[in-house]
Design a protein around this motif. Structure first.
Motif, short mmCIF file in Angstrom:
data_model
loop_
_atom_site.label_atom_id
_atom_site.label_comp_id
_atom_site.label_asym_id
_atom_site.label_seq_id
_atom_site.Cartn_x
_atom_site.Cartn_y
_atom_site.Cartn_z
N ARG A 1 0.83 -1.20 0.00
CA ARG A 1 0.00 0.00 0.00
C ARG A 1 0.87 1.26 0.00
O ARG A 1 0.57 2.23 -0.72
N SER A 2 1.96 1.24 0.75
CA SER A 2 2.86 2.40 0.79
C SER A 2 3.46 2.68 -0.58
O SER A 2 3.53 3.83 -1.02
N VAL A 3 3.87 1.62 -1.28
CA VAL A 3 4.47 1.78 -2.61
C VAL A 3 3.43 2.30 -3.59
O VAL A 3 3.70 3.22 -4.39
N MET A 4 2.21 1.73 -3.56
CA MET A 4 1.18 2.17 -4.49
C MET A 4 0.79 3.63 -4.26
O MET A 4 0.53 4.38 -5.20
N TRP A 5 0.75 4.04 -2.99
CA TRP A 5 0.46 5.44 -2.71
C TRP A 5 1.58 6.35 -3.20
O TRP A 5 1.34 7.46 -3.65
N ARG A 6 2.78 5.87 -3.13
CA ARG A 6 3.90 6.67 -3.63
C ARG A 6 3.83 6.80 -5.15
O ARG A 6 4.14 7.85 -5.72
N VAL A 7 3.39 5.72 -5.80
CA VAL A 7 3.31 5.70 -7.26
C VAL A 7 2.16 6.57 -7.77
O VAL A 7 2.30 7.30 -8.76
N ASP A 8 1.00 6.49 -7.12
CA ASP A 8 -0.19 7.16 -7.67
C ASP A 8 -1.01 7.80 -6.55
O ASP A 8 -2.22 7.59 -6.43
N ARG A 9 -0.36 8.61 -5.74
CA ARG A 9 -1.03 9.27 -4.60
C ARG A 9 -2.20 10.13 -5.07
O ARG A 9 -3.26 10.16 -4.43
N HIS A 10 -2.02 10.83 -6.18
CA HIS A 10 -3.07 11.73 -6.64
C HIS A 10 -4.35 10.96 -6.93
O HIS A 10 -5.44 11.41 -6.58
N MET A 11 -4.23 9.79 -7.55
CA MET A 11 -5.41 9.00 -7.86
C MET A 11 -6.04 8.42 -6.60
O MET A 11 -7.25 8.52 -6.38
N LEU A 12 -5.22 7.79 -5.78
CA LEU A 12 -5.75 7.09 -4.61
C LEU A 12 -6.44 8.03 -3.65
O LEU A 12 -7.43 7.66 -3.01
N ALA A 13 -5.95 9.24 -3.54
CA ALA A 13 -6.57 10.21 -2.63
C ALA A 13 -7.97 10.58 -3.07
O ALA A 13 -8.79 11.01 -2.25
N ALA A 14 -8.27 10.40 -4.38
CA ALA A 14 -9.58 10.79 -4.90
C ALA A 14 -10.57 9.63 -4.97
O ALA A 14 -11.75 9.84 -5.23
N LEU A 15 -10.10 8.41 -4.75
CA LEU A 15 -10.97 7.24 -4.91
C LEU A 15 -11.82 7.00 -3.67
O LEU A 15 -11.36 7.18 -2.53
N PRO A 16 -13.06 6.54 -3.85
CA PRO A 16 -13.83 6.04 -2.71
C PRO A 16 -13.08 4.87 -2.07
O PRO A 16 -12.38 4.12 -2.78
N PRO A 17 -13.20 4.66 -0.76
CA PRO A 17 -12.45 3.59 -0.09
C PRO A 17 -12.65 2.22 -0.73
O PRO A 17 -11.70 1.44 -0.83
N GLU A 18 -13.85 1.92 -1.17
CA GLU A 18 -14.12 0.60 -1.76
C GLU A 18 -13.36 0.41 -3.07
O GLU A 18 -12.87 -0.68 -3.37
N VAL A 19 -13.25 1.46 -3.85
CA VAL A 19 -12.52 1.38 -5.12
C VAL A 19 -11.01 1.31 -4.86
O VAL A 19 -10.28 0.60 -5.54
N GLU A 20 -10.55 2.04 -3.85
CA GLU A 20 -9.15 1.95 -3.47
C GLU A 20 -8.78 0.52 -3.08
O GLU A 20 -7.75 -0.02 -3.50
#
Length: 285
Positions: free
Chosen positions: A171-190
């Motif tokens: 999860r840490s790596v994915m947030w580093r890769v695409d933080r902008h996207m993940l911050a905008a996703l609903p929790p279920e889609v994340e």
């Protein structure tokens, strides 16, 4: 423009109810694939380096019933009998066409995501009569690795297990890769995004990275005659803009759409605009 939770749930429920799953032995590996819909021209989706076929479910749901959708898992070198360390892009292209043959599809449109775009471009060059259109989603024909990326991938070839075995690190790596996207996703889609990428064996991700470092498809781009749509995100932290500029310059028939506020994975964050762009492109050309 993130997908809503209700839209995501509806797409996933429809997929679970209606998609048909299968396994094809290509001679190189046991390919897991699914088909969904039978209402129009076929569109085949090729996923990226650390992703999976179901990543495109929210996009496919919007393309039905006007198109028939197909997606498959790339060889992972762990569960499917493939010798991934020996794989070349010729093999990846042959696998894609083997799936078309198996499904008795003489021609199809193809969508390639990131690493999957290199599989797509290799297939378009090697089998020009099998494809009608192509969509490159944050794709590239040449993207050399940095020294540290190459060293990390060479080490990771020997790491056992899946990303799912290390959930917090993953999860840490994915947030580093695409933080902008993940911050905008609903929790279920994340959670769906993280669960889909977590199914990738770590060794497979490393070997695909090394394959990226070896491949240079720029020489074959001028031979590709089908129309190509380039979909990019203005917040993509993985594929630099020069990659799309190279594709635009060398492909004979290419056009580009850039999504605002979008990172590397619009199939999760912008499925509506992505599906609309694909549908308009396929209908117009």
């Amino acid at each position: 423009m993130a997908v809503t939770t209700d839209e995501f749930r509806a797409a996933l429920a429809a997929f679970r109810a209606d998609a048909t799953h299968g396994v094809l032995d290509t001679g190189r590996y046991r390919m897991r694939y699914f088909t969904w819909g039978s209402g129009g021209p076929p569109v085949v989706f090729v996923h990226g380096m650390s992703d999976g076929a179901r990543a495109f479910v929210p996009v496919m749901h919007r393309l039905l019933p006007h198109f028939s959708c197909v997606a498959y898992e790339l060889p992972d070198g762990l569960t499917d009998g493939s010798r991934l360390a020996r794989y070349t892009h010729e093999g990846y292209a042959a696998d894609l066409v083997a799936l078309l043959d198996h499904l008795k599809v003489p021609k199809a449109a193809v969508v390639g995501s990131s690493f999957g775009s290199t599989v797509m471009f290799a297939s378009l060059a090697a089998f020009p009569d099998r494809f009608t259109h192509a969509v490159s989603q944050n794709g590239f024909a040449y993207r050399p690795l940095t020294r540290w990326q190459r060293q990390l991938a060479r080490s990771a070839r020997f790491w056992p297990g899946w990303f799912a075995d290390w959930p917090e690190i993953h999860r840490s790596v994915m947030w580093r890769v695409d933080r902008h996207m993940l911050a905008a996703l609903p929790p279920e889609v994340e959670r769906f995004y993280l669960a889909t990428s977590a199914r990738t064996p770590m060794r497979a991700s490393a070997l695909r990275s090394l394959a990226i470092g070896r491949v240079d498809l720029r020489p074959v781009l001028p031979t590709i005659r089908v129309p190509v749509l380039l979909l990019t995100g203005d917040h993509d932290a993985l594929v630099p803009p020069v990659c799309a500029e190279t594709l635009l310059r060398l492909l004979p028939d290419a056009r580009r759409i850039e999504f605002a506020g979008c990172g590397h994975h619009p199939q999760y964050s912008h499925p509506g605009p992505m599906a609309a762009a694909i549908a308009a492109f396929l209908h117009a050309t």
